[in-house]
Design a protein around this motif. Structure first.
Motif, PDB file in Angstrom:
ATOM      1  N   GLY A 327       0.809  -1.216   0.000  1.00  0.00           N
ATOM      2  CA  GLY A 327       0.000   0.000   0.000  1.00  0.00           C
ATOM      3  C   GLY A 327       0.842   1.265   0.000  1.00  0.00           C
ATOM      4  O   GLY A 327       0.491   2.244   0.667  1.00  0.00           O
ATOM      5  N   VAL A 328       1.939   1.230  -0.744  1.00  0.00           N
ATOM      6  CA  VAL A 328       2.871   2.368  -0.740  1.00  0.00           C
ATOM      7  C   VAL A 328       2.257   3.548  -1.492  1.00  0.00           C
ATOM      8  O   VAL A 328       1.813   3.421  -2.630  1.00  0.00           O
ATOM      9  N   ARG A 329       2.245   4.698  -0.834  1.00  0.00           N
ATOM     10  CA  ARG A 329       1.750   5.931  -1.450  1.00  0.00           C
ATOM     11  C   ARG A 329       2.816   7.008  -1.252  1.00  0.00           C
ATOM     12  O   ARG A 329       3.230   7.263  -0.110  1.00  0.00           O
ATOM     13  N   THR A 330       3.255   7.601  -2.340  1.00  0.00           N
ATOM     14  CA  THR A 330       4.315   8.607  -2.258  1.00  0.00           C
ATOM     15  C   THR A 330       3.872   9.897  -2.930  1.00  0.00           C
ATOM     16  O   THR A 330       2.995   9.909  -3.797  1.00  0.00           O
ATOM     17  N   SER A 331       4.494  10.973  -2.505  1.00  0.00           N
ATOM     18  CA  SER A 331       4.289  12.270  -3.155  1.00  0.00           C
ATOM     19  C   SER A 331       5.614  13.018  -3.151  1.00  0.00           C
ATOM     20  O   SER A 331       6.420  12.875  -2.232  1.00  0.00           O
ATOM     21  N   ALA A 332       5.842  13.796  -4.203  1.00  0.00           N
ATOM     22  CA  ALA A 332       7.078  14.574  -4.311  1.00  0.00           C
ATOM     23  C   ALA A 332       6.752  15.897  -4.980  1.00  0.00           C
ATOM     24  O   ALA A 332       6.359  15.922  -6.150  1.00  0.00           O
ATOM     25  N   ASP A 333       6.908  16.968  -4.241  1.00  0.00           N
ATOM     26  CA  ASP A 333       6.617  18.306  -4.758  1.00  0.00           C
ATOM     27  C   ASP A 333       7.923  19.084  -4.909  1.00  0.00           C
ATOM     28  O   ASP A 333       8.672  19.244  -3.937  1.00  0.00           O
ATOM     29  N   ILE A 334       8.180  19.568  -6.104  1.00  0.00           N
ATOM     30  CA  ILE A 334       9.383  20.352  -6.363  1.00  0.00           C
ATOM     31  C   ILE A 334       9.140  21.773  -5.872  1.00  0.00           C
ATOM     32  O   ILE A 334       8.294  22.495  -6.395  1.00  0.00           O
ATOM     33  N   THR A 335       9.884  22.173  -4.847  1.00  0.00           N
ATOM     34  CA  THR A 335       9.681  23.497  -4.253  1.00  0.00           C
ATOM     35  C   THR A 335      10.574  24.568  -4.879  1.00  0.00           C
ATOM     36  O   THR A 335      10.229  25.745  -4.863  1.00  0.00           O
ATOM     37  N   SER A 336      11.720  24.178  -5.384  1.00  0.00           N
ATOM     38  CA  SER A 336      12.594  25.133  -6.070  1.00  0.00           C
ATOM     39  C   SER A 336      13.406  24.389  -7.121  1.00  0.00           C
ATOM     40  O   SER A 336      13.718  23.200  -6.968  1.00  0.00           O
ATOM     41  N   GLU A 337      13.729  25.121  -8.174  1.00  0.00           N
ATOM     42  CA  GLU A 337      14.456  24.499  -9.285  1.00  0.00           C
ATOM     43  C   GLU A 337      15.256  25.580 -10.017  1.00  0.00           C
ATOM     44  O   GLU A 337      14.723  26.628 -10.370  1.00  0.00           O
ATOM     45  N   THR A 338      16.545  25.334 -10.181  1.00  0.00           N
ATOM     46  CA  THR A 338      17.396  26.242 -10.953  1.00  0.00           C
ATOM     47  C   THR A 338      18.167  25.419 -11.977  1.00  0.00           C
ATOM     48  O   THR A 338      18.511  24.257 -11.732  1.00  0.00           O
ATOM     49  N   ASN A 339      18.402  26.008 -13.133  1.00  0.00           N
ATOM     50  CA  ASN A 339      19.159  25.289 -14.159  1.00  0.00           C
ATOM     51  C   ASN A 339      20.184  26.226 -14.774  1.00  0.00           C
ATOM     52  O   ASN A 339      19.974  27.438 -14.845  1.00  0.00           O
ATOM     53  N   GLU A 340      21.287  25.628 -15.206  1.00  0.00           N
ATOM     54  CA  GLU A 340      22.364  26.372 -15.836  1.00  0.00           C
ATOM     55  C   GLU A 340      22.755  25.711 -17.153  1.00  0.00           C
ATOM     56  O   GLU A 340      22.691  24.490 -17.286  1.00  0.00           O
ATOM     57  N   TYR A 341      23.139  26.549 -18.092  1.00  0.00           N
ATOM     58  CA  TYR A 341      23.612  26.103 -19.392  1.00  0.00           C
ATOM     59  C   TYR A 341      25.134  25.984 -19.291  1.00  0.00           C
ATOM     60  O   TYR A 341      25.826  26.979 -19.073  1.00  0.00           O
ATOM     61  N   VAL A 342      25.653  24.763 -19.431  1.00  0.00           N
ATOM     62  CA  VAL A 342      27.085  24.529 -19.230  1.00  0.00           C
ATOM     63  C   VAL A 342      27.683  23.827 -20.440  1.00  0.00           C
ATOM     64  O   VAL A 342      26.999  23.077 -21.155  1.00  0.00           O
ATOM     65  N   LEU A 343      28.967  24.075 -20.674  1.00  0.00           N
ATOM     66  CA  LEU A 343      29.727  23.376 -21.706  1.00  0.00           C
ATOM     67  C   LEU A 343      30.676  22.404 -21.018  1.00  0.00           C
ATOM     68  O   LEU A 343      31.456  22.799 -20.145  1.00  0.00           O
ATOM     69  N   LEU A 344      30.602  21.120 -21.418  1.00  0.00           N
ATOM     70  CA  LEU A 344      31.384  20.080 -20.769  1.00  0.00           C
ATOM     71  C   LEU A 344      32.369  19.464 -21.762  1.00  0.00           C
ATOM     72  O   LEU A 344      32.042  19.281 -22.945  1.00  0.00           O
ATOM     73  N   PRO A 345      33.589  19.103 -21.297  1.00  0.00           N
ATOM     74  CA  PRO A 345      34.660  18.671 -22.203  1.00  0.00           C
ATOM     75  C   PRO A 345      34.657  17.168 -22.485  1.00  0.00           C
ATOM     76  O   PRO A 345      34.595  16.349 -21.573  1.00  0.00           O
ATOM     77  N   VAL A 346      34.767  16.833 -23.766  1.00  0.00           N
ATOM     78  CA  VAL A 346      34.827  15.430 -24.186  1.00  0.00           C
ATOM     79  C   VAL A 346      35.857  15.282 -25.296  1.00  0.00           C
ATOM     80  O   VAL A 346      35.852  16.049 -26.263  1.00  0.00           O
ATOM     81  N   TRP A 347      36.748  14.303 -25.149  1.00  0.00           N
ATOM     82  CA  TRP A 347      37.619  13.905 -26.248  1.00  0.00           C
ATOM     83  C   TRP A 347      36.858  12.873 -27.067  1.00  0.00           C
ATOM     84  O   TRP A 347      36.326  11.913 -26.517  1.00  0.00           O
ATOM     85  N   LEU A 348      36.809  13.065 -28.357  1.00  0.00           N
ATOM     86  CA  LEU A 348      35.969  12.223 -29.209  1.00  0.00           C
ATOM     87  C   LEU A 348      36.724  11.823 -30.467  1.00  0.00           C
ATOM     88  O   LEU A 348      37.458  12.623 -31.048  1.00  0.00           O
ATOM     89  N   VAL A 349      36.547  10.570 -30.884  1.00  0.00           N
ATOM     90  CA  VAL A 349      37.116  10.110 -32.153  1.00  0.00           C
ATOM     91  C   VAL A 349      36.112   9.168 -32.804  1.00  0.00           C
ATOM     92  O   VAL A 349      35.383   8.443 -32.125  1.00  0.00           O
TER      93      VAL A 349
END
Length: 405
Positions: A327-349
Protein backbone atom coordinates in the motif's frame (compact mmCIF):
# COMPACT_ATOMS: atom_id res chain seq x y z
CA UNK A 1 28.32 37.58 -36.31
CA UNK A 2 31.75 38.13 -34.71
CA UNK A 3 34.46 35.62 -35.57
CA UNK A 4 37.33 36.05 -33.19
CA UNK A 5 40.70 34.56 -32.35
CA UNK A 6 42.22 35.04 -28.93
CA UNK A 7 45.60 36.56 -29.76
CA UNK A 8 48.94 36.65 -28.00
CA UNK A 9 49.60 40.05 -26.34
CA UNK A 10 53.22 39.78 -27.40
CA UNK A 11 53.22 38.73 -31.07
CA UNK A 12 49.57 38.60 -32.09
CA UNK A 13 49.65 34.87 -32.80
CA UNK A 14 46.67 32.66 -31.88
CA UNK A 15 46.44 31.43 -28.31
CA UNK A 16 45.31 27.93 -27.36
CA UNK A 17 44.26 26.65 -23.96
CA UNK A 18 46.54 23.99 -22.47
CA UNK A 19 44.71 21.60 -20.13
CA UNK A 20 47.97 20.54 -18.49
CA UNK A 21 48.74 23.87 -16.78
CA UNK A 22 45.34 25.53 -17.33
CA UNK A 23 47.01 28.44 -19.12
CA UNK A 24 47.06 29.92 -22.60
CA UNK A 25 50.00 29.23 -24.91
CA UNK A 26 51.32 30.96 -28.02
CA UNK A 27 53.06 28.44 -30.28
CA UNK A 28 54.87 31.23 -32.15
CA UNK A 29 56.68 33.20 -29.43
CA UNK A 30 56.15 30.46 -26.78
CA UNK A 31 54.76 32.91 -24.22
CA UNK A 32 52.31 31.61 -21.62
CA UNK A 33 49.48 33.63 -20.09
CA UNK A 34 46.90 33.22 -17.35
CA UNK A 35 43.21 33.79 -18.02
CA UNK A 36 43.39 37.09 -16.10
CA UNK A 37 46.24 38.35 -18.31
CA UNK A 38 44.41 37.42 -21.52
CA UNK A 39 41.16 39.01 -20.34
CA UNK A 40 42.95 42.21 -19.30
CA UNK A 41 44.72 42.48 -22.66
CA UNK A 42 41.48 41.89 -24.60
CA UNK A 43 39.64 44.44 -22.48
CA UNK A 44 42.32 47.03 -23.23
CA UNK A 45 42.10 46.20 -26.93
CA UNK A 46 38.33 46.50 -26.82
CA UNK A 47 38.52 49.92 -25.15
CA UNK A 48 41.07 51.09 -27.73
CA UNK A 49 38.81 49.90 -30.56
CA UNK A 50 35.89 51.71 -28.94
CA UNK A 51 37.70 55.03 -29.23
CA UNK A 52 38.67 54.25 -32.82
CA UNK A 53 35.12 53.24 -33.74
CA UNK A 54 33.73 56.44 -32.23
CA UNK A 55 36.15 58.56 -34.26
CA UNK A 56 35.24 56.64 -37.39
CA UNK A 57 31.54 57.12 -36.69
CA UNK A 58 31.97 60.87 -36.28
CA UNK A 59 33.88 61.03 -39.56
CA UNK A 60 31.18 59.08 -41.35
CA UNK A 61 28.49 61.37 -40.00
CA UNK A 62 30.16 64.40 -41.58
CA UNK A 63 30.37 62.71 -45.00
CA UNK A 64 26.97 61.06 -44.96
CA UNK A 65 25.07 61.06 -48.29
CA UNK A 66 21.55 60.16 -49.30
CA UNK A 67 22.66 57.14 -51.33
CA UNK A 68 21.04 53.87 -50.25
CA UNK A 69 23.25 51.63 -48.14
CA UNK A 70 23.26 47.93 -47.54
CA UNK A 71 24.06 46.38 -44.18
CA UNK A 72 26.56 43.58 -44.53
CA UNK A 73 27.51 41.00 -41.97
CA UNK A 74 30.29 38.48 -41.82
CA UNK A 75 28.01 35.44 -41.98
CA UNK A 76 25.72 34.20 -44.72
CA UNK A 77 23.30 31.29 -44.90
CA UNK A 78 23.09 28.88 -47.84
CA UNK A 79 21.22 25.69 -48.56
CA UNK A 80 23.29 22.54 -48.89
CA UNK A 81 23.02 22.43 -52.70
CA UNK A 82 24.01 26.10 -53.10
CA UNK A 83 26.98 25.78 -50.78
CA UNK A 84 28.30 22.53 -52.23
CA UNK A 85 28.10 23.97 -55.73
CA UNK A 86 30.56 26.68 -54.67
CA UNK A 87 32.99 24.35 -52.88
CA UNK A 88 36.19 22.98 -54.36
CA UNK A 89 37.49 19.56 -53.33
CA UNK A 90 39.38 20.88 -50.30
CA UNK A 91 36.35 22.80 -49.04
CA UNK A 92 34.11 19.77 -49.44
CA UNK A 93 36.56 17.76 -47.35
CA UNK A 94 36.62 20.51 -44.76
CA UNK A 95 32.84 20.52 -44.58
CA UNK A 96 32.73 16.74 -44.08
CA UNK A 97 35.19 17.05 -41.22
CA UNK A 98 33.12 19.87 -39.71
CA UNK A 99 30.01 17.72 -39.51
CA UNK A 100 30.09 17.61 -35.73
CA UNK A 101 31.21 13.95 -35.82
CA UNK A 102 27.73 12.96 -36.93
CA UNK A 103 27.27 9.84 -39.04
CA UNK A 104 24.33 11.63 -40.64
CA UNK A 105 26.50 14.28 -42.26
CA UNK A 106 26.20 12.62 -45.67
CA UNK A 107 22.43 12.58 -45.33
CA UNK A 108 22.39 16.30 -44.61
CA UNK A 109 24.00 17.07 -47.95
CA UNK A 110 20.85 16.59 -50.15
CA UNK A 111 18.51 18.32 -47.73
CA UNK A 112 17.59 21.96 -47.30
CA UNK A 113 19.65 22.11 -44.10
CA UNK A 114 21.28 25.50 -43.62
CA UNK A 115 25.03 25.87 -43.40
CA UNK A 116 26.88 28.98 -42.37
CA UNK A 117 29.91 30.56 -43.99
CA UNK A 118 32.40 32.71 -42.08
CA UNK A 119 35.69 34.35 -42.87
CA UNK A 120 38.81 33.44 -40.91
CA UNK A 121 40.08 36.61 -39.17
CA UNK A 122 43.66 35.42 -39.70
CA UNK A 123 43.90 34.38 -43.38
CA UNK A 124 40.50 35.38 -44.79
CA UNK A 125 39.64 31.84 -45.91
CA UNK A 126 36.05 30.65 -45.78
CA UNK A 127 35.05 28.52 -42.80
CA UNK A 128 32.01 26.31 -43.34
CA UNK A 129 30.08 25.21 -40.26
CA UNK A 130 26.67 23.89 -39.39
CA UNK A 131 24.18 25.86 -37.35
CA UNK A 132 25.34 24.71 -33.90
CA UNK A 133 29.14 24.97 -34.20
CA UNK A 134 30.47 27.62 -31.81
CA UNK A 135 34.23 27.05 -31.98
CA UNK A 136 36.40 25.35 -34.58
CA UNK A 137 39.57 25.66 -36.66
CA UNK A 138 40.30 27.30 -39.98
CA UNK A 139 41.08 24.35 -42.25
CA UNK A 140 43.65 26.38 -44.18
CA UNK A 141 45.80 28.21 -41.60
CA UNK A 142 44.66 26.03 -38.63
CA UNK A 143 43.82 29.18 -36.70
CA UNK A 144 41.47 28.47 -33.74
CA UNK A 145 38.34 30.61 -34.06
CA UNK A 146 35.35 31.25 -31.81
CA UNK A 147 32.01 32.23 -33.33
CA UNK A 148 31.22 34.50 -30.42
CA UNK A 149 27.76 35.47 -31.64
CA UNK A 150 26.63 31.89 -31.06
CA UNK A 151 27.69 32.06 -27.43
CA UNK A 152 26.20 35.41 -26.48
CA UNK A 153 22.86 36.83 -25.41
CA UNK A 154 20.42 34.07 -24.59
CA UNK A 155 22.95 31.49 -25.78
CA UNK A 156 25.68 32.63 -23.40
CA UNK A 157 26.67 29.62 -21.26
CA UNK A 158 26.56 30.08 -17.50
CA UNK A 159 29.52 27.79 -16.87
CA UNK A 160 32.31 25.97 -18.68
CA UNK A 161 34.25 22.99 -17.35
CA UNK A 162 37.74 23.32 -18.86
CA UNK A 163 39.66 20.37 -20.23
CA UNK A 164 42.08 18.89 -17.68
CA UNK A 165 43.47 16.13 -19.93
CA UNK A 166 45.69 17.23 -22.81
CA UNK A 167 45.66 15.50 -26.20
CA UNK A 168 48.88 13.55 -25.67
CA UNK A 169 47.47 11.98 -22.50
CA UNK A 170 44.13 11.37 -24.21
CA UNK A 171 45.91 9.55 -27.06
CA UNK A 172 47.84 7.38 -24.58
CA UNK A 173 44.65 6.45 -22.75
CA UNK A 174 42.90 5.77 -26.05
CA UNK A 175 45.66 3.42 -27.27
CA UNK A 176 45.86 1.68 -23.89
CA UNK A 177 42.11 1.09 -24.00
CA UNK A 178 42.05 -0.20 -27.57
CA UNK A 179 45.04 -2.53 -27.15
CA UNK A 180 43.16 -4.44 -24.48
CA UNK A 181 40.58 -5.37 -27.09
CA UNK A 182 41.03 -8.28 -29.47
CA UNK A 183 40.14 -8.39 -33.15
CA UNK A 184 40.37 -4.60 -33.71
CA UNK A 185 41.24 -3.73 -37.36
CA UNK A 186 44.85 -2.66 -37.91
CA UNK A 187 43.69 0.52 -39.67
CA UNK A 188 42.14 1.64 -36.40
CA UNK A 189 45.60 2.26 -34.95
CA UNK A 190 47.19 4.28 -37.78
CA UNK A 191 48.35 7.85 -37.27
CA UNK A 192 45.59 9.40 -39.35
CA UNK A 193 43.02 7.74 -37.14
CA UNK A 194 44.70 8.88 -33.93
CA UNK A 195 44.91 12.45 -35.25
CA UNK A 196 41.11 12.50 -35.46
CA UNK A 197 40.92 12.55 -31.66
CA UNK A 198 39.38 15.94 -31.05
CA UNK A 199 38.42 17.88 -27.96
CA UNK A 200 34.83 19.07 -28.08
CA UNK A 201 32.79 21.13 -25.63
CA UNK A 202 29.24 19.76 -25.64
CA UNK A 203 26.25 21.77 -24.33
CA UNK A 204 24.24 20.51 -21.38
CA UNK A 205 21.58 21.68 -18.97
CA UNK A 206 22.51 21.18 -15.29
CA UNK A 207 19.62 21.31 -12.82
CA UNK A 208 19.58 21.79 -9.04
CA UNK A 209 16.33 21.24 -7.18
CA UNK A 210 14.69 21.03 -3.76
CA UNK A 211 11.88 18.50 -3.28
CA UNK A 212 9.44 17.92 -0.43
CA UNK A 213 8.65 14.22 -0.27
CA UNK A 214 6.32 12.03 1.74
CA UNK A 215 5.59 8.31 1.94
CA UNK A 216 2.85 6.28 3.62
CA UNK A 217 2.71 2.50 3.57
CA UNK A 218 1.77 -0.62 5.52
CA UNK A 219 4.78 -2.47 6.89
CA UNK A 220 4.80 -6.04 8.09
CA UNK A 221 7.48 -7.70 10.23
CA UNK A 222 7.34 -11.47 10.58
CA UNK A 223 9.48 -13.31 13.14
CA UNK A 224 9.62 -17.12 13.30
CA UNK A 225 11.30 -19.18 16.00
CA UNK A 226 11.08 -22.73 17.34
CA UNK A 227 10.92 -24.12 20.88
CA UNK A 228 11.24 -27.85 20.91
CA UNK A 229 8.79 -29.23 18.38
CA UNK A 230 6.68 -26.10 18.39
CA UNK A 231 7.18 -23.36 15.80
CA UNK A 232 6.03 -19.86 16.68
CA UNK A 233 5.23 -17.05 14.25
CA UNK A 234 4.92 -13.45 15.31
CA UNK A 235 3.42 -10.92 12.89
CA UNK A 236 3.50 -7.19 13.54
CA UNK A 237 1.78 -4.53 11.47
CA UNK A 238 3.06 -0.96 11.23
CA UNK A 239 1.79 2.24 9.70
CA UNK A 240 4.91 3.54 7.98
CA UNK A 241 5.31 7.26 7.37
CA UNK A 242 8.23 9.21 5.97
CA UNK A 243 8.58 12.93 5.28
CA UNK A 244 11.57 14.98 4.32
CA UNK A 245 13.27 17.57 2.16
CA UNK A 246 15.47 16.22 -0.59
CA UNK A 247 18.20 18.17 -2.36
CA UNK A 248 19.44 17.36 -5.86
CA UNK A 249 22.57 18.78 -7.41
CA UNK A 250 23.71 18.82 -11.02
CA UNK A 251 21.22 16.62 -12.83
CA UNK A 252 22.81 16.81 -16.30
CA UNK A 253 20.83 16.63 -19.55
CA UNK A 254 21.97 16.83 -23.16
CA UNK A 255 21.20 20.13 -24.95
CA UNK A 256 22.25 19.17 -28.49
CA UNK A 257 19.81 17.32 -30.73
CA UNK A 258 22.36 16.14 -33.31
CA UNK A 259 24.36 14.10 -30.81
CA UNK A 260 24.13 10.76 -32.61
CA UNK A 261 26.95 9.60 -30.34
CA UNK A 262 25.05 10.76 -27.24
CA UNK A 263 25.13 7.31 -25.63
CA UNK A 264 28.91 7.41 -25.74
CA UNK A 265 28.98 10.90 -24.24
CA UNK A 266 26.59 9.83 -21.48
CA UNK A 267 28.85 6.85 -20.84
CA UNK A 268 31.68 9.11 -19.63
CA UNK A 269 29.58 10.87 -16.98
CA UNK A 270 29.67 12.09 -14.26
CA UNK A 271 31.47 15.38 -14.74
CA UNK A 272 32.91 17.20 -11.69
CA UNK A 273 30.73 20.28 -12.06
CA UNK A 274 32.12 21.70 -8.82
CA UNK A 275 35.20 22.55 -10.93
CA UNK A 276 33.17 24.45 -13.53
CA UNK A 277 33.89 28.18 -13.77
CA UNK A 278 32.05 31.19 -15.09
CA UNK A 279 32.06 31.03 -18.88
CA UNK A 280 34.86 32.72 -20.78
CA UNK A 281 35.34 32.06 -24.48
CA UNK A 282 39.12 31.90 -24.03
CA UNK A 283 38.78 28.34 -22.74
CA UNK A 284 37.39 27.26 -26.13
CA UNK A 285 40.59 28.28 -27.96
CA UNK A 286 42.14 25.20 -29.56
CA UNK A 287 39.01 23.06 -29.21
CA UNK A 288 35.73 22.60 -30.99
CA UNK A 289 32.50 23.63 -29.32
CA UNK A 290 28.79 23.23 -29.97
CA UNK A 291 25.99 25.55 -28.90
CA UNK A 292 22.70 24.25 -27.60
CA UNK A 293 19.67 23.74 -29.80
CA UNK A 294 17.46 22.14 -27.13
CA UNK A 295 15.82 24.66 -24.79
CA UNK A 296 15.18 23.78 -21.17
CA UNK A 297 11.42 24.12 -21.60
CA UNK A 298 11.53 21.23 -24.08
CA UNK A 299 12.97 18.85 -21.47
CA UNK A 300 11.51 20.41 -18.31
CA UNK A 301 8.76 17.81 -17.90
CA UNK A 302 11.28 15.00 -18.36
CA UNK A 303 13.65 16.49 -15.78
CA UNK A 304 10.87 17.00 -13.26
CA UNK A 305 9.62 13.46 -13.77
CA UNK A 306 13.12 12.15 -13.05
CA UNK A 307 13.37 14.29 -9.92
CA UNK A 308 10.09 12.88 -8.63
CA UNK A 309 11.16 9.31 -9.47
CA UNK A 310 14.47 9.77 -7.64
CA UNK A 311 12.68 11.28 -4.65
CA UNK A 312 10.19 8.43 -4.37
CA UNK A 313 12.98 5.85 -4.66
CA UNK A 314 14.99 7.54 -1.91
CA UNK A 315 11.94 7.61 0.35
CA UNK A 316 11.28 3.91 -0.25
CA UNK A 317 14.91 3.12 0.52
CA UNK A 318 14.48 4.64 3.98
CA UNK A 319 11.62 2.25 4.76
CA UNK A 320 13.80 -0.80 5.21
CA UNK A 321 13.70 -3.44 7.92
CA UNK A 322 10.21 -4.65 7.05
CA UNK A 323 9.41 -8.12 5.77
CA UNK A 324 6.87 -6.66 3.37
CA UNK A 325 5.84 -3.15 2.45
CA UNK A 326 2.40 -2.77 0.89
CA UNK A 327 0.00 0.00 0.00
CA UNK A 328 2.87 2.37 -0.74
CA UNK A 329 1.75 5.93 -1.45
CA UNK A 330 4.31 8.61 -2.26
CA UNK A 331 4.29 12.27 -3.15
CA UNK A 332 7.08 14.57 -4.31
CA UNK A 333 6.62 18.31 -4.76
CA UNK A 334 9.38 20.35 -6.36
CA UNK A 335 9.68 23.50 -4.25
CA UNK A 336 12.59 25.13 -6.07
CA UNK A 337 14.46 24.50 -9.28
CA UNK A 338 17.40 26.24 -10.95
CA UNK A 339 19.16 25.29 -14.16
CA UNK A 340 22.36 26.37 -15.84
CA UNK A 341 23.61 26.10 -19.39
CA UNK A 342 27.08 24.53 -19.23
CA UNK A 343 29.73 23.38 -21.71
CA UNK A 344 31.38 20.08 -20.77
CA UNK A 345 34.66 18.67 -22.20
CA UNK A 346 34.83 15.43 -24.19
CA UNK A 347 37.62 13.91 -26.25
CA UNK A 348 35.97 12.22 -29.21
CA UNK A 349 37.12 10.11 -32.15
CA UNK A 350 35.14 8.35 -34.86
CA UNK A 351 36.01 5.43 -37.11
CA UNK A 352 34.16 4.43 -40.26
CA UNK A 353 34.56 0.75 -41.08
CA UNK A 354 35.95 -0.29 -44.44
CA UNK A 355 33.34 -2.97 -45.06
CA UNK A 356 30.15 -2.54 -47.05
CA UNK A 357 28.18 -1.34 -44.01
CA UNK A 358 30.40 1.77 -43.55
CA UNK A 359 29.26 1.77 -39.94
CA UNK A 360 30.55 4.60 -37.75
CA UNK A 361 32.05 3.77 -34.33
CA UNK A 362 32.47 6.32 -31.57
CA UNK A 363 34.97 6.63 -28.74
CA UNK A 364 34.57 9.24 -26.02
CA UNK A 365 36.64 10.28 -23.02
CA UNK A 366 35.71 12.60 -20.19
CA UNK A 367 38.02 15.60 -20.62
CA UNK A 368 38.26 16.04 -16.85
CA UNK A 369 38.29 12.55 -15.32
CA UNK A 370 39.59 10.38 -18.18
CA UNK A 371 36.65 7.97 -17.98
CA UNK A 372 36.19 6.25 -21.35
CA UNK A 373 33.30 4.79 -23.28
CA UNK A 374 33.00 3.39 -26.76
CA UNK A 375 32.32 0.54 -29.14
CA UNK A 376 35.21 -0.77 -31.20
CA UNK A 377 35.00 -2.30 -34.69
CA UNK A 378 35.75 -5.98 -35.19
CA UNK A 379 38.09 -7.32 -37.86
CA UNK A 380 36.35 -10.38 -39.24
CA UNK A 381 39.63 -11.38 -40.87
CA UNK A 382 41.41 -11.48 -37.51
CA UNK A 383 38.45 -13.26 -35.97
CA UNK A 384 38.45 -15.87 -38.74
CA UNK A 385 42.20 -16.49 -38.54
CA UNK A 386 42.03 -16.87 -34.76
CA UNK A 387 39.12 -19.29 -35.00
CA UNK A 388 40.96 -21.27 -37.70
CA UNK A 389 44.12 -21.38 -35.55
CA UNK A 390 42.22 -22.66 -32.53
CA UNK A 391 40.48 -25.27 -34.68
CA UNK A 392 43.82 -26.39 -36.16
CA UNK A 393 45.46 -26.73 -32.73
CA UNK A 394 42.50 -28.73 -31.40
CA UNK A 395 42.57 -30.96 -34.49
CA UNK A 396 46.28 -31.67 -34.05
CA UNK A 397 45.84 -32.45 -30.35
CA UNK A 398 42.94 -34.76 -31.21
CA UNK A 399 45.04 -36.58 -33.80
CA UNK A 400 47.98 -36.93 -31.39
CA UNK A 401 45.67 -38.19 -28.67
CA UNK A 402 44.10 -40.73 -31.01
CA UNK A 403 47.51 -41.91 -32.14
CA UNK A 404 48.72 -42.44 -28.57
CA UNK A 405 45.63 -44.45 -27.73
Amino acid sequence: MDVLTHKCPNCGGPLTFDPKDQKFHCEYCLNIYTEEEVSLYEQQQKEARGVSDQESKETNETTKTTEPTTNQEDDFTFTAEEQLAEMDEAERKAFDEAGGFSDTADETVGKEAAMDLFLCPNCGAEIVTDATTAATYCYYCHNPVVLSGRLSGEFLPNKVLPFAIEKEEAVEKFLAWTKKKWFVPKAFFNKDQIDKLTGVYFPYWATDAQVEGALQANGTVIRIWRVGDIEYTETKQYAVSREGNLSFKELVKNALSKNTQQKMVEGVQPFPLNKAIDFKSQYLAGFQAEKRDIEYEAIKSQVQAELRDYSEKLLKDTANGYTTLTGVRTSADITSETNEYVLLPVWLVTYRSNDSSKKVYYYAMNGQTGKVSGVLPISHKKLGLTAFGIFAVLAILFMIGGYLI
